[in-house]
Write a protein that holds these residues in place. Structure first.
Motif, short mmCIF file in Angstrom:
data_model
loop_
_atom_site.label_atom_id
_atom_site.label_comp_id
_atom_site.label_asym_id
_atom_site.label_seq_id
_atom_site.Cartn_x
_atom_site.Cartn_y
_atom_site.Cartn_z
N GLY A 194 -38.39 -54.23 -26.65
CA GLY A 194 -37.86 -55.49 -26.95
C GLY A 194 -36.87 -55.84 -26.30
O GLY A 194 -35.85 -56.55 -26.39
N GLY A 195 -36.61 -55.42 -24.82
CA GLY A 195 -35.60 -55.88 -24.02
C GLY A 195 -34.42 -55.09 -23.79
O GLY A 195 -33.61 -55.42 -23.06
N VAL A 196 -34.54 -54.03 -24.72
CA VAL A 196 -33.44 -53.09 -24.73
C VAL A 196 -33.79 -51.74 -24.28
O VAL A 196 -34.69 -51.29 -24.92
CB VAL A 196 -32.76 -53.28 -26.30
N VAL A 197 -32.80 -51.24 -23.50
CA VAL A 197 -33.07 -49.93 -23.19
C VAL A 197 -32.77 -48.77 -24.39
O VAL A 197 -31.72 -48.94 -24.97
CB VAL A 197 -32.31 -49.33 -22.18
N THR A 198 -33.84 -48.51 -24.79
CA THR A 198 -33.69 -47.68 -26.07
C THR A 198 -33.60 -46.11 -26.11
O THR A 198 -33.02 -45.27 -26.96
CB THR A 198 -34.99 -48.04 -27.27
N THR A 199 -34.20 -45.39 -25.10
CA THR A 199 -34.14 -44.10 -24.69
C THR A 199 -34.11 -43.80 -23.31
O THR A 199 -34.53 -44.38 -22.63
CB THR A 199 -35.57 -43.67 -25.26
N VAL A 200 -33.18 -42.76 -23.10
CA VAL A 200 -33.14 -42.34 -21.88
C VAL A 200 -32.66 -40.66 -22.29
O VAL A 200 -31.98 -40.30 -23.03
CB VAL A 200 -31.67 -42.68 -21.24
N ALA A 201 -33.78 -39.96 -21.57
CA ALA A 201 -33.69 -38.50 -22.07
C ALA A 201 -32.37 -37.80 -21.62
O ALA A 201 -31.87 -38.12 -20.54
CB ALA A 201 -34.66 -37.67 -21.30
N ASN A 202 -31.96 -36.97 -22.46
CA ASN A 202 -30.55 -36.30 -22.14
C ASN A 202 -30.39 -35.76 -20.75
O ASN A 202 -29.73 -35.47 -20.21
CB ASN A 202 -30.46 -35.10 -23.28
N SER A 203 -31.59 -35.17 -20.42
CA SER A 203 -31.69 -34.48 -19.01
C SER A 203 -31.42 -35.26 -17.78
O SER A 203 -31.29 -34.72 -16.71
CB SER A 203 -33.09 -33.78 -19.06
N VAL A 204 -31.81 -36.65 -18.14
CA VAL A 204 -31.53 -37.52 -16.98
C VAL A 204 -30.42 -38.62 -17.09
O VAL A 204 -30.13 -39.21 -16.36
CB VAL A 204 -32.88 -38.36 -16.69
N LYS A 205 -29.69 -38.41 -18.29
CA LYS A 205 -28.89 -39.47 -18.66
C LYS A 205 -27.83 -39.38 -17.75
O LYS A 205 -27.08 -38.27 -17.24
CB LYS A 205 -28.23 -38.88 -19.91
N GLY A 206 -27.17 -40.64 -17.16
CA GLY A 206 -26.23 -40.56 -16.29
C GLY A 206 -26.91 -40.73 -14.63
O GLY A 206 -26.10 -40.64 -13.86
N ARG A 207 -28.03 -39.89 -14.66
CA ARG A 207 -28.52 -40.17 -13.30
C ARG A 207 -29.76 -40.78 -13.06
O ARG A 207 -29.88 -41.60 -11.93
CB ARG A 207 -29.20 -38.74 -13.15
#
Length: 120
Positions: free
Chosen positions: A53-66
């Motif tokens: 729906g146009g919103v970033v809903t998931t970023v895996a913890n292993s890649v968060k910030g990268r």
């Protein structure tokens, strides 16, 4: 019929960056969700990042910030910007899009996969 074409994979040294692209084509009326998955040898496919729906809903913890997941709605394209890559990020990366065609049928399309190798 909706098709996704991926590009941008390759070999990169640890700490480097890559930008994957996934462009959709076909009879697309709307795209409700975009996402990137990856699968390393001997492991299950895992969700890396998604937009619903146009919103970033998931970023895996292993890649968060990268990793980030920018998109170009006008071009029906989603990207995966990968920074500070680690050897454990090596995998085949797949994009996925879900939405509706102009005939109002739902589609769930996958890209062909692109190899990312992180090695010195």
């Amino acid at each position: 019929q909706v098709q996704l074409v991926e590009s941008g994979g390759g070999l990169v040294q640890p700490g480097g960056s890559l930008r994957l692209s996934c462009a959709a084509s076909g009879s697309i009326f709307s795209i409700n969700a975009m996402g990137w998955y990856r699968q390393a040898p001997g492991k299950e496919r895992e969700l890396v990042a998604s937009i619903i729906g146009g919103v970033v809903t998931t970023v895996a913890n292993s890649v968060k910030g990268r990793f980030t997941i920018p998109r170009d709605n006008a071009e029906n394209t989603v990207y995966l910007q990968m920074n500070s890559l680690k050897p454990e990020d090596a995998a085949v990366y797949y994009c996925n899009m879900r939405g509706r065609t102009y005939s109002r049928e739902e589609f769930n399309a996958w890209g062909q996969g692109t190899q990312v190798t992180v090695s010195s």
